[in-house]
Design a protein around this motif. Structure first.
Motif, PDB file in Angstrom:
ATOM      1  N   PHE A 159      52.874  48.236  87.144  1.00  0.00           N
ATOM      2  CA  PHE A 159      52.873  47.544  88.419  1.00  0.00           C
ATOM      3  C   PHE A 159      52.304  46.139  88.305  1.00  0.00           C
ATOM      4  CE2 PHE A 159      52.358  52.050  89.820  1.00  0.00           C
ATOM      5  CZ  PHE A 159      53.642  52.181  90.294  1.00  0.00           C
ATOM      6  N   ARG A 199      52.308  56.970  90.869  1.00  0.00           N
ATOM      7  CA  ARG A 199      53.168  55.869  91.292  1.00  0.00           C
ATOM      8  C   ARG A 199      53.373  55.913  92.813  1.00  0.00           C
ATOM      9  NH1 ARG A 199      54.472  53.663  86.868  1.00  0.00           N
ATOM     10  NH2 ARG A 199      55.106  54.738  84.980  1.00  0.00           N
ATOM     11  N   CYS A 228      49.191  47.576  93.597  1.00  0.00           N
ATOM     12  CA  CYS A 228      50.563  47.915  93.952  1.00  0.00           C
ATOM     13  C   CYS A 228      51.365  46.714  94.417  1.00  0.00           C
ATOM     14  CB  CYS A 228      50.578  48.970  95.062  1.00  0.00           C
ATOM     15  SG  CYS A 228      49.986  50.569  94.501  1.00  0.00           S
ATOM     16  N   GLU A 230      55.872  56.983  81.634  1.00  0.00           N
ATOM     17  CA  GLU A 230      54.810  57.609  82.426  1.00  0.00           C
ATOM     18  C   GLU A 230      54.182  58.790  81.698  1.00  0.00           C
ATOM     19  OE1 GLU A 230      52.263  58.532  85.584  1.00  0.00           O
ATOM     20  OE2 GLU A 230      53.368  56.740  85.033  1.00  0.00           O
ATOM     21  N   GLN A 276      60.134  54.290  89.110  1.00  0.00           N
ATOM     22  CA  GLN A 276      58.756  54.591  89.507  1.00  0.00           C
ATOM     23  C   GLN A 276      58.625  56.027  90.015  1.00  0.00           C
ATOM     24  OE1 GLN A 276      56.960  51.587  91.993  1.00  0.00           O
ATOM     25  NE2 GLN A 276      57.955  49.912  90.880  1.00  0.00           N
TER      26      GLN A 276
END
Length: 798
Positions: free
Chosen positions: A62, A93, A125, A140, A369
């Motif tokens: 991010f 996320r 964010c 991730e 995301q």
């Protein structure tokens, strides 16, 4: 760890109780990193972070600047609740609202209130992914894994949550050093007696990799694929006449294969019967055609026979679920490839698509995301072949509940489950299918990126809750694709029978126009299928390589599919396939926007099938079978073609069913130009294009056990080492074989004139254009779930 000036963060690894990678930032000045102890509240620094001079510094998709500049600018690492909140916020996320509730401090067990820290989260964010975000070497899952714990050492100083030793990349490095001393049986035995058990298991895997390289040249370097040789070897091959020659050779007039049932073939060649009656109703060839060399291939099978005679056909039972490996992609890749000499894991060489599925999934998860791996797969991969659309609810689903009745191998999760998806046109990163519901094991789950329990367990190398259900369903999708679509539909029912019928029917006139048209698409089908069935069901290799089911259960599954969902060739026609799944035609249309679901897999197959129809029609016209009454009359008066058509109906049950159930498509079973084109275009696209989707392209899943496991341990922890190592070797050596490709230079015997050759080269040009200009085709190999067009096989030849 002291870090000098100018070191790029992407090259910095800090390992202590956690294994952390910090990226995309150049360190301006020397400083000291401390992980653990009071300063960083051990294990709770932000998920991608390390504590630097009392502040948390981390890499984040991010924020191009890193969270020291955006995520936690005012909080010290010594504030544990700030770390917990930041970790969970970024892990899931979320970035769309408030923090998840119910968080607990893992050290003191007290509840955590994240409300005071919302300013840090929002600042993080609000920073978008930078322009290089999609090129970063992380995903991730991998980042959560690395923060959670480093792979344990062979002494098991850090056991898993469930009390076992999870091996990791450090163990791989240790074992790789030891594997080099295994030069003789004596030293091997000495090493077995003295080695730590964990290192021994990995060393055995490396020896297995090295051993699989022994069979690799026999299976790959057949006619048209010369093994790389030095000058002396090349001269020797020329002198003794052992050069392998071209990929395709013209058929021999008068030679037949002999059409036989699989059961009769097994009795004659294996000395035993297959245990299910369906083998008596499907057909193959009794011989390999002389124009397809079989020496190297036969040599490889003979070596395998010798190995199995020594080891015994029950050797597959040694592939137990222990030991386990950590959720560590690089460690798994190293374990699966160390010792194999013909190419590296990420090389796109011979028939290997390389180990790129991990990166493809990782980048898709970052792009969108999300942690919804199944939704990503059902949007873009071959698994979407199984989707059914519900127009009333505007939803999509897959239903594998029929598979729940099959008993899995010991220690592995059952197959089965259901999943429901909706198309989210406004999803981050572009429209995609979003998984809205999972049903598995009698429970229902709503997948949530913010499920702290699920995410924490995954960081400990365990699958729980909705993620366990997701992975079990993915394993079931792989089983359905492997066993039903690939083995049953393509090999058992169609490919070998088509080659045997075509070779025998046209044996008196192998230069017939239709025989020449079909030649690329029947190449080596009998050879591949007969040997595959021996390997899969006589030697029981199917038990891990196709599904986590015993051989008898797999054959029962195939038998059930034949009886309960009999195949019809007309429904395999891409012009009909979408309707059979209740799909809207617009799902398969090329467009620039994302307001409607784009069924990528079907769009690709439908586009290629239409090219095949154009090719076939052009070829027939060029050979006198014109699209008028004269051409139709010539077709009707051709006794060889009529006999071939009759034999085809008699030996491919899927075509015979369409005669009675799809009368218009088959012209009531009579041969006509239209019925011929319907059958030929359907066979061509399935035997070449779709077989590639479920064959070589399966590398994206087979080599990717964290995202797309072929089997899931019943307790959900780690990756079972032995089955994974076996599957890598089996697919690399026996499935991903190099054979003739659609864009190869065509041999002259396929054509009678310049006109029909132009038909084929125009087809090739159209394929090349798709591969260069259409993202549905150009996103391939390293960047997608499919093979690039220049590497697609012509036939079910591997």
């Amino acid at each position: 760890v002291s870090v000098p000036e100018g070191v790029a963060w992407k090259s910095l690894h800090v390992e202590s109780q956690g294994s952390v990678r910090v990226m995309d930032k150049t360190i301006a000045a020397a400083f000291t990193v401390t992980v653990g102890g009071n300063k960083c509240h051990t294990g709770i620094c932000a998920v991608r972070g390390v504590c630097v001079d009392g502040r948390c510094v981390c890499d984040s998709p991010f924020s191009g600047e890193g969270c020291a500049d955006g995520g936690l600018p005012a909080r010290q690492c010594t504030d544990p609740h700030a770390m917990i909140c930041s970790k969970n916020y970024k892990n899931v996320r979320l970035c769309k609202g408030s923090y998840p509730t119910g968080l607990v401090d893992p050290l003191d067990g007290k509840p955590v209130d994240c409300t005071p820290y919302s300013d840090c989260a929002q600042e993080l964010c609000n920073k978008p992914i930078d322009s290089n975000g999609m090129e970063r070497d992380y995903g991730e899952y991998e980042e959560i894994i690395k923060q959670a714990s480093s792979p344990v050492s062979s002494s098991c100083t850090q056991p898993s949550v469930l009390g076992r030793c999870l091996l990791g990349r450090k163990n791989v490095e240790e074992a790789a050093k030891d594997a080099g001393i295994w030069d003789t049986v004596t030293s091997l035995w000495g090493h077995i007696k003295s080695s730590a058990a964990n290192t021994l298991q990995l060393s055995i895997a490396f020896v297995n990799n090295k051993g699989s390289a022994i069979l690799f040249p026999d299976m790959n370097f057949v006619q048209g694929f010369q093994e790389p040789q030095g000058l002396i070897d090349r001269v020797s091959s020329w002198w003794w006449g052992t050069e392998l020659g071209p990929k395709f050779r013209p058929p021999v007039k008068g030679e037949k294969l002999g059409i036989t049932t699989y059961q009769d073939y097994a009795v004659k060649h294996f000395g035993a019967k297959f245990p299910y009656a369906f083998f008596e109703y499907y057909y193959t060839g009794d011989n390999i055609p002389s124009w397809e060399d079989n020496e190297n291939h036969k040599s490889g099978v003979k070596k395998l026979d010798t190995m199995m005679s020594i080891a015994g056909k029950n050797v597959i039972e040694l592939l137990k679920s222990e030991p386990r490996f950590a959720f560590d992609n690089e460690g798994l890749i190293n374990m699966g490839w160390t010792g194999f000499s013909y190419m590296g894991p990420r090389d796109i060489k011979y028939a290997s698509n390389g180990v790129h599925g991990v990166d493809v999934v990782d980048k898709a998860l970052v792009k969108h995301q999300t942690l919804d791996t199944l939704g990503i797969l059902m949007t873009d991969s071959v698994f979407s072949v199984h989707l059914i659309y519900n127009a009333t609810e505007d939803s999509f689903s897959i239903d594998l509940t029929d598979y729940e009745k099959y008993t899995p191998l010991e220690d592995y999760a059952k197959l089965g489950g259901k999943a429901t998806f909706v198309y989210d046109a406004n999803a981050v990163g572009g429209g995609r299918l979003k998984t809205t519901k999972l049903e598995y094991g009698g429970k229902s789950y709503v997948p949530s990126d913010s499920d702290a329990t699920v995410n924490t367990a995954f960081g400990q190398h365990r699958l729980v809750g909705w993620r366990f259900a997701e992975k079990a369903i993915i394993a079931s999708l792989l089983a359905m694709t492997n066993l039903v679509l690939h083995v049953k539909d393509l090999h058992l029912e169609i490919a070998a029978a088509l080659q045997a019928v075509t070779v025998d029917a046209f044996s008196s006139d192998p230069t017939h126009a239709v025989r020449r048209l079909l030649d690329p698409y029947i190449h080596r089908a009998v050879q591949a299928t007969n040997d595959n069935f021996k390997l899969l069901f006589e030697y029981r290799a199917a038990e891990f390589s196709l599904a986590p089911l015993g051989t008898q259960e797999q054959l029962r599954l195939i038998d059930d599919a034949i009886r309960e969902r009999p195949l019809r060739l007309a429904t395999l026609d891409m012009e009909n396939y979408g309707a059979s799944r209740n799909m809207k035609p617009e799902f398969s249309e090329k467009r620039s926007g994302s307001s409607t679901f784009f069924w990528r897999w079907h769009y690709r197959a439908l586009t290629v099938q239409r090219l095949y129809e154009k090719l076939a029609s052009c070829h027939l016209i060029a050979n006198g079978f014109t699209a008028d009454a004269t051409g139709e009359a010539k077709l009707q008066a051709d006794p060889i073609l009529q006999a071939w058509w009759s034999d085809l109906k008699n030996h491919i049950p899927a075509l015979n069913r369409s005669v009675t159930q799809d009368a218009a498509w088959t012209n009531n079973g009579s041969l006509s130009r239209r019925s011929l084109l319907n059958v030929v275009r359907t066979l061509m696209v399935w035997l070449s294009w779709i077989h590639e989707d479920v064959g070589h392209s399966a590398a994206a899943y087979v080599y990717n056990p964290i995202h797309t496991p072929m089997l899931v341990p019943e307790d959900g922890e780690g990756i079972p080492i032995r089955p994974f190592s076996f599957n890598v070797a089996a697919y690399r050596g026996f499935v991903f074989l190099e054979r003739g490709q659609l864009l190869d230079t065509p041999p002259d015997f396929w054509f009678k004139s310049g006109a029909d050759k132009t038909c084929f080269t125009n087809f090739q040009d159209a394929l090349r254009e798709l591969g260069s200009s259409d993202p549905a085709f150009s996103e391939c190999d390293k960047t997608g779930f499919y093979s690039c067009v220049n590497r697609v096989e012509t036939a079910v030849s591997s």
